[in-house]
Design an enzyme around this catalytic site. Structure first.
Site, PDB file in Angstrom:
ATOM      1  N   CYS A   1       0.857  -1.175   0.000  1.00 60.85           N
ATOM      2  CA  CYS A   1       0.000   0.000   0.000  1.00 60.85           C
ATOM      3  C   CYS A   1       0.896   1.228   0.000  1.00 60.85           C
ATOM      4  O   CYS A   1       2.092   1.133   0.194  1.00 60.85           O
ATOM      5  CB  CYS A   1      -0.852   0.000   1.258  1.00 60.85           C
ATOM      6  SG  CYS A   1      -1.741  -1.546   1.505  1.00 60.85           S
TER       7      CYS A   1
ATOM      8  N   ARG B   1       1.156   2.262  -5.990  1.00 58.01           N
ATOM      9  CA  ARG B   1       1.445   1.161  -5.069  1.00 58.01           C
ATOM     10  C   ARG B   1       0.204   0.340  -4.756  1.00 58.01           C
ATOM     11  O   ARG B   1       0.294  -0.804  -4.312  1.00 58.01           O
ATOM     12  CB  ARG B   1       2.024   1.710  -3.770  1.00 58.01           C
ATOM     13  CG  ARG B   1       3.366   2.376  -3.929  1.00 58.01           C
ATOM     14  CD  ARG B   1       3.867   2.859  -2.594  1.00 58.01           C
ATOM     15  NE  ARG B   1       4.211   1.751  -1.725  1.00 58.01           N
ATOM     16  CZ  ARG B   1       5.416   1.208  -1.642  1.00 58.01           C
ATOM     17  NH1 ARG B   1       6.387   1.667  -2.376  1.00 58.01           N
ATOM     18  NH2 ARG B   1       5.650   0.222  -0.816  1.00 58.01           N
TER      19      ARG B   1
ATOM     20  N   TRP C   1      -3.859  -1.784  -1.537  1.00 58.69           N
ATOM     21  CA  TRP C   1      -3.951  -2.924  -2.450  1.00 58.69           C
ATOM     22  C   TRP C   1      -4.107  -4.153  -1.574  1.00 58.69           C
ATOM     23  O   TRP C   1      -3.207  -4.515  -0.822  1.00 58.69           O
ATOM     24  CB  TRP C   1      -2.679  -3.022  -3.295  1.00 58.69           C
ATOM     25  CG  TRP C   1      -2.738  -4.052  -4.381  1.00 58.69           C
ATOM     26  CD1 TRP C   1      -3.130  -3.852  -5.674  1.00 58.69           C
ATOM     27  CD2 TRP C   1      -2.373  -5.431  -4.290  1.00 58.69           C
ATOM     28  NE1 TRP C   1      -3.035  -5.029  -6.379  1.00 58.69           N
ATOM     29  CE2 TRP C   1      -2.582  -6.014  -5.567  1.00 58.69           C
ATOM     30  CE3 TRP C   1      -1.906  -6.244  -3.263  1.00 58.69           C
ATOM     31  CZ2 TRP C   1      -2.328  -7.361  -5.831  1.00 58.69           C
ATOM     32  CZ3 TRP C   1      -1.666  -7.581  -3.529  1.00 58.69           C
ATOM     33  CH2 TRP C   1      -1.869  -8.128  -4.802  1.00 58.69           C
TER      34      TRP C   1
ATOM     35  N   ASN D   1       0.922  -0.944   6.101  1.00 57.29           N
ATOM     36  CA  ASN D   1       1.314  -1.667   4.891  1.00 57.29           C
ATOM     37  C   ASN D   1       2.001  -2.936   5.357  1.00 57.29           C
ATOM     38  O   ASN D   1       2.880  -2.870   6.207  1.00 57.29           O
ATOM     39  CB  ASN D   1       2.285  -0.805   4.073  1.00 57.29           C
ATOM     40  CG  ASN D   1       2.875  -1.545   2.896  1.00 57.29           C
ATOM     41  OD1 ASN D   1       2.287  -2.494   2.394  1.00 57.29           O
ATOM     42  ND2 ASN D   1       4.042  -1.116   2.451  1.00 57.29           N
ATOM     43  N   GLY D   2       1.600  -4.084   4.858  1.00 60.28           N
ATOM     44  CA  GLY D   2       2.221  -5.337   5.265  1.00 60.28           C
ATOM     45  C   GLY D   2       1.189  -6.350   5.711  1.00 60.28           C
ATOM     46  O   GLY D   2      -0.006  -6.203   5.429  1.00 60.28           O
TER      47      GLY D   2
ATOM     48  N   GLU E   1       8.960 -11.292 -22.042  1.00 58.53           N
ATOM     49  CA  GLU E   1       8.641  -9.956 -21.521  1.00 58.53           C
ATOM     50  C   GLU E   1       7.526  -9.311 -22.364  1.00 58.53           C
ATOM     51  O   GLU E   1       6.622  -8.674 -21.820  1.00 58.53           O
ATOM     52  CB  GLU E   1       9.910  -9.083 -21.505  1.00 58.53           C
ATOM     53  CG  GLU E   1       9.720  -7.620 -21.150  1.00 58.53           C
ATOM     54  CD  GLU E   1       9.155  -7.371 -19.756  1.00 58.53           C
ATOM     55  OE1 GLU E   1       8.945  -8.315 -18.990  1.00 58.53           O
ATOM     56  OE2 GLU E   1       8.879  -6.194 -19.461  1.00 58.53           O
TER      57      GLU E   1
ATOM     58  N   LYS F   1       3.940  -8.137 -20.781  1.00 57.54           N
ATOM     59  CA  LYS F   1       3.405  -6.776 -20.899  1.00 57.54           C
ATOM     60  C   LYS F   1       1.969  -6.825 -21.438  1.00 57.54           C
ATOM     61  O   LYS F   1       1.103  -6.105 -20.969  1.00 57.54           O
ATOM     62  CB  LYS F   1       4.267  -5.906 -21.831  1.00 57.54           C
ATOM     63  CG  LYS F   1       5.626  -5.518 -21.293  1.00 57.54           C
ATOM     64  CD  LYS F   1       5.610  -4.447 -20.222  1.00 57.54           C
ATOM     65  CE  LYS F   1       5.602  -4.979 -18.820  1.00 57.54           C
ATOM     66  NZ  LYS F   1       6.829  -5.333 -18.187  1.00 57.54           N
TER      67      LYS F   1
ATOM     68  N   GLU G   1      -0.505  -8.237 -18.705  1.00 58.75           N
ATOM     69  CA  GLU G   1      -0.813  -7.388 -17.557  1.00 58.75           C
ATOM     70  C   GLU G   1      -1.503  -6.085 -17.947  1.00 58.75           C
ATOM     71  O   GLU G   1      -2.312  -5.562 -17.185  1.00 58.75           O
ATOM     72  CB  GLU G   1       0.414  -7.143 -16.676  1.00 58.75           C
ATOM     73  CG  GLU G   1       1.553  -6.427 -17.325  1.00 58.75           C
ATOM     74  CD  GLU G   1       2.766  -6.291 -16.404  1.00 58.75           C
ATOM     75  OE1 GLU G   1       2.616  -6.336 -15.180  1.00 58.75           O
ATOM     76  OE2 GLU G   1       3.877  -6.112 -16.940  1.00 58.75           O
TER      77      GLU G   1
ATOM     78  N   HIS H   1       8.119 -28.660 -30.628  1.00 56.09           N
ATOM     79  CA  HIS H   1       7.941 -29.661 -29.576  1.00 56.09           C
ATOM     80  C   HIS H   1       6.571 -29.543 -28.920  1.00 56.09           C
ATOM     81  O   HIS H   1       6.348 -30.113 -27.856  1.00 56.09           O
ATOM     82  CB  HIS H   1       9.049 -29.529 -28.532  1.00 56.09           C
ATOM     83  CG  HIS H   1      10.420 -29.779 -29.092  1.00 56.09           C
ATOM     84  ND1 HIS H   1      10.856 -31.035 -29.442  1.00 56.09           N
ATOM     85  CD2 HIS H   1      11.423 -28.928 -29.420  1.00 56.09           C
ATOM     86  CE1 HIS H   1      12.086 -30.954 -29.927  1.00 56.09           C
ATOM     87  NE2 HIS H   1      12.451 -29.673 -29.944  1.00 56.09           N
TER      88      HIS H   1
ATOM     89  N   LYS I   1       2.461  -2.051  -7.723  1.00 59.59           N
ATOM     90  CA  LYS I   1       3.819  -1.824  -8.214  1.00 59.59           C
ATOM     91  C   LYS I   1       4.850  -2.692  -7.510  1.00 59.59           C
ATOM     92  O   LYS I   1       5.697  -3.290  -8.151  1.00 59.59           O
ATOM     93  CB  LYS I   1       4.164  -0.341  -8.048  1.00 59.59           C
ATOM     94  CG  LYS I   1       5.531   0.046  -8.590  1.00 59.59           C
ATOM     95  CD  LYS I   1       5.582  -0.070 -10.094  1.00 59.59           C
ATOM     96  CE  LYS I   1       6.937   0.253 -10.659  1.00 59.59           C
ATOM     97  NZ  LYS I   1       7.091  -0.307 -12.014  1.00 59.59           N
TER      98      LYS I   1
END
Ligand code: F6R
Length: 644
Positions: free
Chosen positions: A27, A56, A104, A130-131, A513, A517, A520, A536, A639
């Site tokens: 957060c 965040r 979050w 936060n945590g 990557e 992108k 997300e 394969h 983030k």
């Protein structure tokens, strides 16, 4: 995006369910105390900080202000704008002390009641967090047995009630926070205010970030410096297990036992303008555009006049580095793909076996690591809990750890033996772009440094590679200047249901990557494959019209893999795929089999990811924007992932 209807109100409401389904994780936290002489209102500072920290977490937000009428609380589920509208509809009284939070949640739906701050002590204490408080259940049972009732389903509220109780016992807010911190297990940054202790905020941190901003007659607290960068660049780094009390004219730091400690002061090397969009439609668009600078700044000042690499920050005994017999790169997500790119270069230049492992996998599989292993931990934020835990594990096993990190004062560099900073500047968009390029660049520097130290590359060759690296920012700029075709393609392909990405050698992590992108940002199914692996199994996915991006190595003669990848393109082309090829300027071999060719400037094979990934970033960003999605704040993401 509309704000959800009220699920609580401006005061925390009683909930009947006893299940904690909303564990707080990553957060944004901000606190401000001012003297009032400048007329600065705490609400303005706190909201400004929350705007900068919204990356965040953005499930819900809230503020608590110390006013003449006691603590005033406002909190809302939804994005920060929902809180701002509520505050605009019903403006709170003036205040020069306040705390704010943007959240979050890892589990459960965000509601007004679960948003922070949380009240306790009959509304005289407000706490943000936060945590994750791992022993909340036992603490909650203890409080409930004492007759405390809970208004939310969060673990945070436990800390609020404990703080209220400890203050009643001690009459000292700093000591009360130390009492609370000593009882908590897990990860936490906590800020608290008490109606009876004006002009004061108390904070505590364990395994979760907290920085002090030092002003003139005013002080700040933030989960990172973005919280107060609009007001001061003077910062004080808090260490693990410390409590801080700020007033307009003072900052006192102690450990959890109450022993005074000195925080480390530093000046933030970027300013508020760097954390603004600067005319771009999104932070991500801005950050993609900043990539030439991110790479150039990461390279800056790393050589002596004779062209020898100097990595002053890597203060590790040269004899230790010479004795290294294995390198293990640990990271998550995009940072792990940077590590995969680096592996090719490090093994080639240094002739040291190099593994790349996702930090959360490394931690739990009994890895073979000892005093001769060099662990390289890559992290933009420096706060990714999976990577922190892996760093600790590696050090317990005797390995030396070098952190490659973009955030000064963050946990990973602090807990590592050495740190090599990327100088990408603040990365605000949740999806990583410029940090990725800067991480790859820093890894190249580390690889070349080891090669220089161990004599596995001649000095002249190292100088040549450094010269090639110095040329990369201009090449990245050239890619950025010529991406009209990619933007158009992204708009046409906005309805795609699935996009595949192929690459080989260093092109393989680039393909992964590119897929990450797109997943997300645009919520489109995407997979990155090693092109050689196609036959394969994954080739079964190819059907007419299936979009496939292919990252092609340098043309024949320079890179032996070129013809192999051209064969892969022919294979998928024959099955009707829409093949979008990223190839070097002048590469005509691919043209007959490609639906579209995106040309990028020629670059040495090992450095090519710095240019080949850029069209893929832009494609994902543009496609998400074309779908009307929030490019900077994709759903379900935050983030920095500060939970395991
Ligand atoms: C993807 C992304 C994430 C991060 C990952 C590690 O765009 O941003 O995959 O790369 O969570 O984060 P850091 O680098 O902060 O450790």
């Amino acid at each position: 995006m509309p704000c959800p209807g009220p699920t609580g109100g401006s005061v925390a409401t009683e909930r009947t369910s006893d299940t904690v389904d909303t564990l707080e994780s990553m957060c944004g936290i901000v606190g401000f105390v001012g003297s009032g002489s400048s007329g600065t209102q705490a609400l303005d500072v706190v909201l400004d900080g929350l705007r900068r920290l919204e990356y965040r977490g953005y499930d819900s937000a809230g503020v608590a202000l110390q006013t003449a009428q006691g603590l005033v609380l406002e909190k809302r589920s939804g994005k920060l704008g929902c809180l701002e509208s509520a505050l605009a509809d019903d403006p709170p009284p003036p205040a020069t002390t306040g705390i704010g939070h943007t959240r979050w949640a890892t589990h459960g739906g965000p509601t007004d009641a679960n948003a922070h701050p949380h009240l306790a002590g009959e509304g005289r204490v407000a706490v943000i967090h936060n945590g994750i408080i791992e022993n909340f259940a036992e603490l909650k049972a203890e409080l409930v047995a004492e007759g405390v009732s809970f208004a939310s389903q969060t673990d945070t509220e436990v800390a609020a009630h404990l703080l209220a109780r400890a203050f009643t016992g001690t009459g000292d807010l700093g000591e009360a926070m130390r009492v609370v911190a000593r009882r908590l297990e897990g990860a936490f940054t906590l800020l608290g205010v008490h109606a009876d202790v004006p002009d004061t905020i108390v904070g505590a941190r364990r395994n979760s970030p907290l920085v002090v901003g030092l002003g003139d007659g005013e002080n700040f607290l933030g989960s990172d410096v973005a919280a107060f960068i609009g007001h001061t660049r003077q910062a004080l780094e808090l260490g693990q297990d410390q409590v801080v009390v700020i007033t307009p004219h003072g900052v006192e730091v102690t450990d959890f036992a109450g022993v005074p400690v000195e925080g480390r002061r530093y000046v933030v090397d970027w300013d508020a303008a760097a954390a603004e969009k600067g005319g771009f439609p999104s932070f991500m668009a801005k950050e993609i555009n900043e990539q030439p600078h991110a790479v150039a700044d990461t390279l800056l000042g790393r050589t002596d006049p004779a062209g020898r690499l100097l990595l002053d920050e890597v203060r590790m005994d040269e004899s230790v580095l010479r004795a290294v017999d294995k390198i293990v790169i640990i990271a998550c997500g995009t940072a792990a793909y940077a590590g995969m790119v680096a592996r090719y270069a490090i093994e080639h230049w240094c002739r040291i076996p190099c593994e790349v492992e996702l930090a959360h996998e490394f931690r739990y599989r009994d890895p073979v690591v000892d005093g001769r292993t060099l662990v390289v931990a890559i992290s933009q934020s420096g706060e990714t809990m999976d990577t922190i835990m892996a760093v600790r594990h590696a050090r317990e096993l005797g390995a030396r750890v070098v952190a490659i990190c973009n955030t000064h004062g963050s946990t990973i560099p602090r807990e590592s033996d050495a740190a090599l900073y990327t100088h990408a500047g603040p990365e605000i968009a949740v999806a990583s772009t410029k940090a990725f390029l800067a991480q790859i660049t820093a890894c190249y520097l580390l690889g070349l440094y080891l090669a220089q130290l161990r004599g596995t590359k001649a000095q002249a060759e190292i100088r040549e590679i450094l010269t090639q690296l110095q040329a990369m920012p201009d090449k990245i700029q050239k890619v950025l200047d010529g991406l009209g075709q990619v933007r158009q393609m992204a708009r046409w392909m906005a309805d795609s249901r699935s996009v595949l990405f192929l690459g080989r050698h260093v092109g393989y992590p680039v393909a992964m990557e590119g897929a990450l992108k797109l997943k997300e940002l645009a919520y489109i199914h995407a997979e990155g494959f090693a092109a050689g692996e196609l036959k394969h199994g994954p080739i079964a996915l190819i059907e007419p019209g299936q979009p496939v991006f292919v990252v092609v190595p340098s043309p024949k003669g320079r890179d032996p893999l070129h013809s192999k990848v051209v064969s892969n393109i022919q294979e998928i082309n024959a099955r009707g795929a829409r093949t979008i090829v990223i190839a070097e300027e002048g590469d005509t071999d691919v043209v007959p089999y490609a639906s579209d060719v995106i040309h990028v400037p020629a670059a040495p094979t090992l450095l090519a990811p710095l240019v080949t990934v850029v069209p893929l970033q832009v494609f994902a960003c543009e496609l998400a924007a074309a779908k009307g999605l929030d490019v900077d704040q994709p759903r379900n993401l935050a983030k920095s992932v500060t939970v395991e």
